[in-house]
Design a protein around this motif. Structure first.
Motif, mmCIF file in Angstrom:
data_model
loop_
_atom_site.group_PDB
_atom_site.id
_atom_site.type_symbol
_atom_site.label_atom_id
_atom_site.label_comp_id
_atom_site.label_asym_id
_atom_site.label_seq_id
_atom_site.Cartn_x
_atom_site.Cartn_y
_atom_site.Cartn_z
ATOM 1 N N GLY A 124 0.821 -1.206 0.000
ATOM 2 C CA GLY A 124 0.000 0.000 0.000
ATOM 3 C C GLY A 124 0.847 1.245 0.000
ATOM 4 O O GLY A 124 2.054 1.195 -0.282
ATOM 5 N N SER A 125 0.231 2.369 0.329
ATOM 6 C CA SER A 125 0.896 3.671 0.243
ATOM 7 C C SER A 125 0.854 4.396 1.578
ATOM 8 O O SER A 125 -0.154 4.356 2.291
ATOM 9 N N THR A 126 1.932 5.098 1.897
ATOM 10 C CA THR A 126 1.990 5.926 3.109
ATOM 11 C C THR A 126 1.597 7.380 2.843
ATOM 12 O O THR A 126 1.709 8.230 3.727
ATOM 13 N N ASP A 127 1.111 7.683 1.649
ATOM 14 C CA ASP A 127 0.865 9.060 1.235
ATOM 15 C C ASP A 127 -0.423 9.618 1.848
ATOM 16 O O ASP A 127 -1.456 9.754 1.187
ATOM 17 N N THR A 128 -0.360 9.967 3.121
ATOM 18 C CA THR A 128 -1.530 10.543 3.789
ATOM 19 C C THR A 128 -1.832 11.958 3.293
ATOM 20 O O THR A 128 -2.969 12.423 3.402
ATOM 21 N N ALA A 129 -0.820 12.628 2.750
ATOM 22 C CA ALA A 129 -1.025 14.003 2.290
ATOM 23 C C ALA A 129 -2.045 14.072 1.161
ATOM 24 O O ALA A 129 -2.724 15.089 0.990
ATOM 25 N N HIS A 130 -2.152 13.001 0.374
ATOM 26 C CA HIS A 130 -3.094 12.986 -0.744
ATOM 27 C C HIS A 130 -4.264 12.044 -0.491
ATOM 28 O O HIS A 130 -4.982 11.666 -1.423
ATOM 29 N N ALA A 131 -4.456 11.680 0.758
ATOM 30 C CA ALA A 131 -5.608 10.840 1.098
ATOM 31 C C ALA A 131 -6.894 11.670 1.037
ATOM 32 O O ALA A 131 -6.880 12.888 1.242
ATOM 33 N N ASN A 132 -7.985 10.997 0.759
ATOM 34 C CA ASN A 132 -9.302 11.639 0.735
ATOM 35 C C ASN A 132 -9.994 11.335 2.052
ATOM 36 O O ASN A 132 -10.528 10.250 2.261
ATOM 37 N N VAL A 133 -9.946 12.309 2.977
ATOM 38 C CA VAL A 133 -10.509 12.102 4.309
ATOM 39 C C VAL A 133 -11.989 12.451 4.295
ATOM 40 O O VAL A 133 -12.368 13.566 3.922
ATOM 41 N N ILE A 134 -12.810 11.486 4.677
ATOM 42 C CA ILE A 134 -14.266 11.644 4.662
ATOM 43 C C ILE A 134 -14.768 11.675 6.105
ATOM 44 O O ILE A 134 -14.745 10.657 6.805
ATOM 45 N N TYR A 135 -15.184 12.848 6.570
ATOM 46 C CA TYR A 135 -15.708 12.989 7.926
ATOM 47 C C TYR A 135 -17.225 12.793 7.889
ATOM 48 O O TYR A 135 -17.934 13.554 7.226
ATOM 49 N N LEU A 136 -17.713 11.790 8.594
ATOM 50 C CA LEU A 136 -19.153 11.554 8.637
ATOM 51 C C LEU A 136 -19.851 12.468 9.631
ATOM 52 O O LEU A 136 -21.070 12.650 9.568
ATOM 53 N N ASN A 137 -19.097 13.022 10.567
ATOM 54 C CA ASN A 137 -19.626 14.012 11.500
ATOM 55 C C ASN A 137 -18.453 14.769 12.107
ATOM 56 O O ASN A 137 -17.292 14.488 11.777
ATOM 57 N N ALA A 138 -18.737 15.701 12.979
ATOM 58 C CA ALA A 138 -17.693 16.491 13.629
ATOM 59 C C ALA A 138 -17.527 16.024 15.070
ATOM 60 O O ALA A 138 -18.489 15.564 15.687
ATOM 61 N N PRO A 139 -16.329 16.131 15.619
ATOM 62 C CA PRO A 139 -16.152 15.790 17.033
ATOM 63 C C PRO A 139 -16.969 16.721 17.913
ATOM 64 O O PRO A 139 -17.217 17.874 17.560
ATOM 65 N N SER A 140 -17.386 16.216 19.060
ATOM 66 C CA SER A 140 -18.213 17.000 19.964
ATOM 67 C C SER A 140 -17.725 16.846 21.386
ATOM 68 O O SER A 140 -17.249 15.773 21.775
ATOM 69 N N LYS A 141 -17.866 17.905 22.186
ATOM 70 C CA LYS A 141 -17.498 17.832 23.595
ATOM 71 C C LYS A 141 -18.428 16.897 24.362
ATOM 72 O O LYS A 141 -18.141 16.503 25.495
ATOM 73 N N ASP A 142 -19.540 16.506 23.724
ATOM 74 C CA ASP A 142 -20.499 15.597 24.352
ATOM 75 C C ASP A 142 -20.233 14.137 24.004
ATOM 76 O O ASP A 142 -21.068 13.276 24.293
ATOM 77 N N ASP A 143 -19.073 13.858 23.394
ATOM 78 C CA ASP A 143 -18.747 12.483 23.000
ATOM 79 C C ASP A 143 -18.477 11.588 24.193
ATOM 80 O O ASP A 143 -18.277 10.394 24.038
#
Length: 366
Positions: free
Chosen positions: A251-270
């Motif tokens: 595989g590849s270590t190229d995190t700089a060109h990864a496509n990061v998909i956030y399904l939600n945002a972090p919350s202080k209520d986690d």
């Protein structure tokens, strides 16, 4: 889902979060035929509770089983072998996987009792358990955590659980890094579902968990482990088996060109952040105010790295973090919520590797 995709979800309903990750990955389409044998490979290295940061939370397994069964998959198994010195069956019962298997009608394969076959793993002969090889699709379910010998452990190293005990012993005589890299040229990593809920800072067997309350999804195990390094304040170059696996074409270590998909945002209520004595000692350098677990966990990992490199000193100003600092001014802060501070690092949440660099360059100059 593409191999450069990274799916991230935050929260505390781990079973539902797991299902959302698998839906976003469209895992049913990835697997294909409903008669294919799908194997779940968690981390059950020893009879240790997941809350200690060593083993895979059962809620991730339950969420995965529910997703698969709701999409018509019935040929499913869970497989694992604990580390040398622990009995898989004891880990299976102690952590509650026996109840999960009964609830969902799914068998468990103790690979410590399995036969094995030798394979040519890119020029290195390695024994792999036969039932692991027989699976048509493998969902690797590691815990994101530290390791006293290899620095970090996640997707690539979790596959040590599909080799016999005799081979595990040999891996240690060979120094772990090279055999782990070669092993991953012959074992399956069809999908990686990462337990990033509360992995330990340094030790595979847990004891100092850092809560981040995340579940992650990957197709590429090397990209996964490179991302794990950044989460814990390292780079992929710090972990030899990751770069070796990349050179072997895993595989590849190229995190700089990864496509990061956030399904939600972090919350202080986690959820509340529970601290062991060691984590509390690191937290004494911080001033959290309504901080999200993911952001605060990254800061703790970065401060731990500073401690390891001898850069953590007394009388440093407290590092502010959390939503309670929005719009306020201050000396030094981490995360988007401290954007008005004199010295600040953005991100929501920022990577521990970036926090490590930021604090290395700025903390002593405030």
């Amino acid at each position: 889902m593409n191999r450069n995709d990274i799916i991230i979800i935050h929260g505390t309903d781990y079973r539902e979060m797991t299902k959302q990750v698998l839906e976003r990955a469209d895992l049913a389409a990835e697997i294909g035929g409903r008669n294919r044998l799908v194997a779940l490979k968690p981390n059950l290295l020893a009879p240790l509770p997941p809350s200690q940061g060593a083993t895979t939370h059962g809620e991730l397994v339950e969420g995965t089983l529910e997703y698969l069964q709701e999409h018509g998959f019935q040929n499913i198994t869970i497989m694992e072998s604990s580390w040398v010195g622990a009995r898989t069956g004891e880990s299976f019962r102690k952590i509650g996987y026996d109840r999960i298997c009964e609830k969902y009608g799914v068998p468990f394969e103790d690979l410590q009792k399995d036969s094995w076959t030798k394979y040519d793993a890119c020029g290195m002969e390695i024994k792999v358990c036969d039932k692991a090889v027989a699976a048509d699709y493998v969902i690797n379910m590691p815990v994101l955590k530290g390791h006293c010998q290899t620095t970090v452990t996640c997707a690539l190293k979790n596959n040590k659980g599909v080799i016999p005990n005799c081979e595990k012993r040999r891996f240690h005589t060979l120094g772990l890094h090279k055999p782990i890299a070669h092993l991953n040229t012959v074992v399956r990593n069809d999908f990686i579902l990462v337990d990033n809920i509360c992995g330990d800072l340094d030790f595979e067997e847990g004891g100092n968990p850092v809560e981040m309350n995340r579940v992650l999804g990957f197709k590429d195990p090397v990209l996964c482990d490179a991302f794990v390094c950044e989460t814990m304040g390292y780079s992929a170059e710090n972990v030899r088996y990751i770069k070796m696996a990349e050179q072997l074409g895993v595989g590849s270590t190229d995190t700089a060109h990864a496509n990061v998909i956030y399904l939600n945002a972090p919350s202080k209520d986690d959820g509340p952040i529970h601290m062991t004595r060691r984590v509390k000692a690191l937290a004494d350098y911080t001033a959290p105010r309504d901080a999200c677990s993911a952001c605060y966990g990254s800061l703790i990992h970065a401060i731990d790295r500073l401690h390891d490199t001898g850069r953590l000193k007394k009388n440093l100003p407290l590092v502010c973090i959390g939503q309670g600092y929005q719009g306020e001014c201050g000396k030094i802060g981490v995360g988007r919520c401290t954007s008005c501070f004199e010295r600040t690092l953005g991100g929501c949440p920022p990577k521990a590797s970036d926090i490590f660099t930021f604090l290395s360059e700025n903390w002593g100059n405030v």
